[in-house]
Design an enzyme around this catalytic site. Structure first.
Site, PDB file in Angstrom:
ATOM      1  N   CYS A 110      52.010  44.921  58.483  1.00 19.28           N
ATOM      2  CA  CYS A 110      51.739  45.493  59.813  1.00 19.28           C
ATOM      3  C   CYS A 110      51.528  44.398  60.861  1.00 19.28           C
ATOM      4  CB  CYS A 110      50.579  46.476  59.744  1.00 19.28           C
ATOM      5  SG  CYS A 110      50.608  47.661  61.118  1.00 19.28           S
ATOM      6  N   HIS A 199      52.218  50.891  56.114  1.00 21.88           N
ATOM      7  CA  HIS A 199      51.004  50.604  55.342  1.00 21.88           C
ATOM      8  C   HIS A 199      51.144  51.197  53.938  1.00 21.88           C
ATOM      9  CE1 HIS A 199      48.119  48.551  57.914  1.00 21.88           C
ATOM     10  NE2 HIS A 199      48.528  49.292  58.935  1.00 21.88           N
ATOM     11  N   GLU A 201      50.132  50.118  51.300  1.00 23.62           N
ATOM     12  CA  GLU A 201      48.925  49.945  50.485  1.00 23.62           C
ATOM     13  C   GLU A 201      47.926  51.082  50.670  1.00 23.62           C
ATOM     14  OE1 GLU A 201      47.380  48.313  54.393  1.00 23.62           O
ATOM     15  OE2 GLU A 201      49.308  48.561  53.381  1.00 23.62           O
TER      16      GLU A 201
END
Length: 270
Positions: A110, A199, A201
């Site tokens: 990001c 994102h 994760e």
């Protein structure tokens, strides 16, 4: 076999949750992994380091960072600022230089991906009219080792207020996936760096928690709700986790890449 050493510069708001997410994902990849978290020293130049931050991470040290086999720079809640307005920008740039010189495998996420693309390849960014926020379809558009065994069309969460200026992307940066709406999802640098603008994760509840954190910080403002995320959109209940398999595969691919690069280094030294 010695564990694969991963360093992470954690710039996110939710320090503990971020560390838990990355550690879980990296350690479930099927190979022994040790993870060390760092914080930018310059972020606390004029104030004490919070006790929690000092407890769960180390001050960034370039010697320690370059001893890692792989390194991740996370996102940060500063994408609306010009890069030079970020108080720890010099520290981040020095880290990027050191990782490249030491040939450490790099993953930028990001804002981390934006600042690295800017510093390494001169790509600027622009502020979006509204936050790109929710779970969106993405499509693989170019080969990328981190997208191996991931479907050509896959879901991923996005949460950002800015985007790279694509007209500035040259031959040294290849876009490897983008969302259905045309936003960047991932890219690959000519020197092997990986850039993840989504994102991946994030866990199941992370988008909801991000929205709640923004509302709590500034209840007087209007904030974009995450799109295509809740089973009950009106009540904002029951978040979907449609990117779970992609998430596991992506980080497994990255750990395998780090392991392969370490093996090459060991062979050269031997």
């Amino acid at each position: 076999m010695a564990p694969i050493r991963i360093g992470i510069l954690n710039l996110m708001h939710d320090k503990v949750a971020t560390q838990q997410r990355f550690e879980r994902l990296l350690k479930q990849a099927g190979q022994p992994v040790s993870v060390t978290f760092f914080y930018p020293v310059s972020h606390y130049a004029d104030r004490p380091v919070p006790e929690l931050v000092a407890k769960i991470s180390l001050p960034l040290d370039l010697k320690q960072a370059t001893a890692m086999d792989g390194f991740i720079i996370t996102g940060a809640p500063v994408e609306n600022l010009a890069y030079d307005e970020v108080e720890y920008i010099d520290e981040v740039r020095n880290l990027i230089d050191a990782l490249n010189q030491a040939h450490v495998v790099q993953l930028y996420v990001c804002w981390g991906a934006m600042v690295a693309a800017n510093y390494l390849y001169g790509v600027g960014k622009h502020r979006l009219a509204k936050k790109y926020f929710g779970v969106f379809e993405n499509q693989v558009v170019a080969p990328d080792p981190l997208l191996t065994n991931i479907p050509r069309i896959f879901l991923a969460p996005h949460a950002r207020y800015a985007e790279l200026n694509e007209e500035q992307i040259g031959a040294n940066l290849t876009v490897t996936a983008r969302s259905k709406e045309g936003y960047l999802t991932s890219a690959r640098g000519s020197e092997g760096q990986s850039f993840l603008f989504a994102h991946l994760e994030y866990g199941q509840n992370a988008l909801l928690e991000e929205y709640q954190r923004e509302i709590a910080a500034h209840p007087e403002r209007h904030y974009q709700r995450p799109s295509h995320y809740f089973q009950d959109e009106v009540a904002m209940k029951d978040p979907r986790f449609g990117w779970q398999k992609t998430q596991a595969q992506y980080f497994d691919n990255w750990v395998r890449l780090v392991a392969a690069e370490r093996s090459i280094k060991v062979c050269k030294i031997g």
